[in-house]
Scaffold this motif. Structure first.
Motif, PDB file in Angstrom:
ATOM      1  N   ASP A 122     -33.282   9.147 -21.972  1.00  0.00           N
ATOM      2  CA  ASP A 122     -33.902   8.985 -23.293  1.00  0.00           C
ATOM      3  C   ASP A 122     -33.717   7.557 -23.813  1.00  0.00           C
ATOM      4  O   ASP A 122     -34.648   6.961 -24.364  1.00  0.00           O
ATOM      5  CB  ASP A 122     -33.330   9.982 -24.289  1.00  0.00           C
ATOM      6  N   LEU A 123     -32.536   7.006 -23.621  1.00  0.00           N
ATOM      7  CA  LEU A 123     -32.245   5.637 -24.061  1.00  0.00           C
ATOM      8  C   LEU A 123     -33.124   4.632 -23.323  1.00  0.00           C
ATOM      9  O   LEU A 123     -33.738   3.757 -23.932  1.00  0.00           O
ATOM     10  CB  LEU A 123     -30.767   5.306 -23.831  1.00  0.00           C
ATOM     11  N   ILE A 124     -33.189   4.763 -22.002  1.00  0.00           N
ATOM     12  CA  ILE A 124     -33.992   3.840 -21.201  1.00  0.00           C
ATOM     13  C   ILE A 124     -35.463   3.926 -21.607  1.00  0.00           C
ATOM     14  O   ILE A 124     -36.119   2.912 -21.860  1.00  0.00           O
ATOM     15  CB  ILE A 124     -33.840   4.137 -19.693  1.00  0.00           C
ATOM     16  N   CYS A 125     -35.976   5.148 -21.683  1.00  0.00           N
ATOM     17  CA  CYS A 125     -37.379   5.333 -22.068  1.00  0.00           C
ATOM     18  C   CYS A 125     -37.638   4.795 -23.469  1.00  0.00           C
ATOM     19  O   CYS A 125     -38.672   4.170 -23.714  1.00  0.00           O
ATOM     20  CB  CYS A 125     -37.760   6.809 -21.974  1.00  0.00           C
ATOM     21  N   GLY A 126     -36.709   5.030 -24.370  1.00  0.00           N
ATOM     22  CA  GLY A 126     -36.856   4.537 -25.733  1.00  0.00           C
ATOM     23  C   GLY A 126     -36.968   3.027 -25.794  1.00  0.00           C
ATOM     24  O   GLY A 126     -37.808   2.477 -26.512  1.00  0.00           O
ATOM     25  N   GLU A 127     -36.132   2.342 -25.021  1.00  0.00           N
ATOM     26  CA  GLU A 127     -36.171   0.875 -24.988  1.00  0.00           C
ATOM     27  C   GLU A 127     -37.464   0.352 -24.368  1.00  0.00           C
ATOM     28  O   GLU A 127     -37.902  -0.745 -24.657  1.00  0.00           O
ATOM     29  CB  GLU A 127     -34.968   0.316 -24.225  1.00  0.00           C
ATOM     30  N   MET A 128     -38.056   1.159 -23.482  1.00  0.00           N
ATOM     31  CA  MET A 128     -39.289   0.740 -22.822  1.00  0.00           C
ATOM     32  C   MET A 128     -40.525   1.313 -23.513  1.00  0.00           C
ATOM     33  O   MET A 128     -41.640   1.196 -23.005  1.00  0.00           O
ATOM     34  CB  MET A 128     -39.258   1.168 -21.350  1.00  0.00           C
ATOM     35  N   ASN A 129     -40.319   1.939 -24.684  1.00  0.00           N
ATOM     36  CA  ASN A 129     -41.414   2.540 -25.449  1.00  0.00           C
ATOM     37  C   ASN A 129     -42.208   3.559 -24.637  1.00  0.00           C
ATOM     38  O   ASN A 129     -43.437   3.574 -24.645  1.00  0.00           O
ATOM     39  CB  ASN A 129     -42.345   1.473 -26.027  1.00  0.00           C
ATOM     40  N   ILE A 130     -41.476   4.394 -23.907  1.00  0.00           N
ATOM     41  CA  ILE A 130     -42.074   5.461 -23.106  1.00  0.00           C
ATOM     42  C   ILE A 130     -41.488   6.785 -23.580  1.00  0.00           C
ATOM     43  O   ILE A 130     -40.278   6.897 -23.733  1.00  0.00           O
ATOM     44  CB  ILE A 130     -41.757   5.276 -21.606  1.00  0.00           C
ATOM     45  N   GLU A 131     -42.326   7.755 -23.810  1.00  0.00           N
ATOM     46  CA  GLU A 131     -41.861   9.097 -24.176  1.00  0.00           C
ATOM     47  C   GLU A 131     -41.211   9.720 -22.940  1.00  0.00           C
ATOM     48  O   GLU A 131     -41.849   9.821 -21.890  1.00  0.00           O
ATOM     49  CB  GLU A 131     -43.039   9.940 -24.659  1.00  0.00           C
ATOM     50  N   PRO A 132     -39.932  10.140 -23.033  1.00  0.00           N
ATOM     51  CA  PRO A 132     -39.247  10.708 -21.861  1.00  0.00           C
ATOM     52  C   PRO A 132     -39.996  11.868 -21.214  1.00  0.00           C
ATOM     53  O   PRO A 132     -40.066  11.949 -19.987  1.00  0.00           O
ATOM     54  CB  PRO A 132     -37.897  11.168 -22.412  1.00  0.00           C
ATOM     55  N   SER A 133     -40.591  12.737 -22.019  1.00  0.00           N
ATOM     56  CA  SER A 133     -41.314  13.876 -21.433  1.00  0.00           C
ATOM     57  C   SER A 133     -42.543  13.403 -20.652  1.00  0.00           C
ATOM     58  O   SER A 133     -42.878  13.970 -19.611  1.00  0.00           O
ATOM     59  CB  SER A 133     -41.716  14.883 -22.511  1.00  0.00           C
ATOM     60  N   LEU A 134     -43.201  12.337 -21.125  1.00  0.00           N
ATOM     61  CA  LEU A 134     -44.349  11.791 -20.400  1.00  0.00           C
ATOM     62  C   LEU A 134     -43.904  11.107 -19.109  1.00  0.00           C
ATOM     63  O   LEU A 134     -44.591  11.184 -18.088  1.00  0.00           O
ATOM     64  CB  LEU A 134     -45.137  10.823 -21.277  1.00  0.00           C
ATOM     65  N   PHE A 135     -42.761  10.432 -19.163  1.00  0.00           N
ATOM     66  CA  PHE A 135     -42.214   9.810 -17.961  1.00  0.00           C
ATOM     67  C   PHE A 135     -41.947  10.878 -16.904  1.00  0.00           C
ATOM     68  O   PHE A 135     -42.341  10.736 -15.749  1.00  0.00           O
ATOM     69  CB  PHE A 135     -40.917   9.063 -18.296  1.00  0.00           C
ATOM     70  N   ARG A 136     -41.296  11.953 -17.327  1.00  0.00           N
ATOM     71  CA  ARG A 136     -40.988  13.045 -16.390  1.00  0.00           C
ATOM     72  C   ARG A 136     -42.266  13.677 -15.836  1.00  0.00           C
ATOM     73  O   ARG A 136     -42.369  13.949 -14.648  1.00  0.00           O
ATOM     74  CB  ARG A 136     -40.127  14.095 -17.080  1.00  0.00           C
ATOM     75  N   LYS A 137     -43.239  13.893 -16.714  1.00  0.00           N
ATOM     76  CA  LYS A 137     -44.499  14.519 -16.286  1.00  0.00           C
ATOM     77  C   LYS A 137     -45.225  13.623 -15.283  1.00  0.00           C
ATOM     78  O   LYS A 137     -45.700  14.097 -14.254  1.00  0.00           O
ATOM     79  CB  LYS A 137     -45.382  14.780 -17.503  1.00  0.00           C
ATOM     80  N   HIS A 138     -45.305  12.337 -15.572  1.00  0.00           N
ATOM     81  CA  HIS A 138     -45.983  11.402 -14.674  1.00  0.00           C
ATOM     82  C   HIS A 138     -45.267  11.352 -13.322  1.00  0.00           C
ATOM     83  O   HIS A 138     -45.915  11.364 -12.267  1.00  0.00           O
ATOM     84  CB  HIS A 138     -46.050  10.010 -15.286  1.00  0.00           C
TER      85      HIS A 138
END
Length: 104
Positions: free
Chosen positions: A59-75
């Motif tokens: 969540d922290l990494i995705c937040g810093e990269m402006n990526i929604e964690p759930s979208l990252f996981r889905k992709h």
């Protein structure tokens, strides 16, 4: 998603250059590459790290990269499924080619 993508993100923003943040990005990258079969490692550990909804580090990494964690996981999940389909197709093609070439 590959190493270059992460390097670009890390070098664009000075807030992502801290040692701790870069370490967690390296852990995430290792997990992604392990799941994709590009690195040797425990696929189960990699999968649990990425797909554990309670993983605050992701969540922290995705937040810093402006990526929604759930979208990252889905992709990532879609990319992994596509890779598996390609591997199955290649395996079936090799088997068919071997059968054809063994016919006198």
């Amino acid at each position: 998603m590959n190493t270059d993508d992460f390097e670009t993100i890390l070098n664009e923003d000075t807030t992502t250059r801290s040692g701790a943040f870069r370490l967690w990005v390296a852990v995430l990258l290792d997990a992604v590459l392990t799941l994709k079969g590009e690195r040797v490692g425990s696929r189960e550990l990699a999968k649990s790290f990425i797909f554990d909804a309670g993983n605050v580090f992701l969540d922290l990494i995705c937040g810093e990269m402006n990526i929604e964690p759930s979208l990252f996981r889905k992709h990532l999940e879609q990319e992994l499924l596509a890779s598996q389909r390609i591997a199955i197709w290649r395996s079936q093609s090799r088997q068919q080619n071997a059968q054809v070439s063994s016919i006198p």
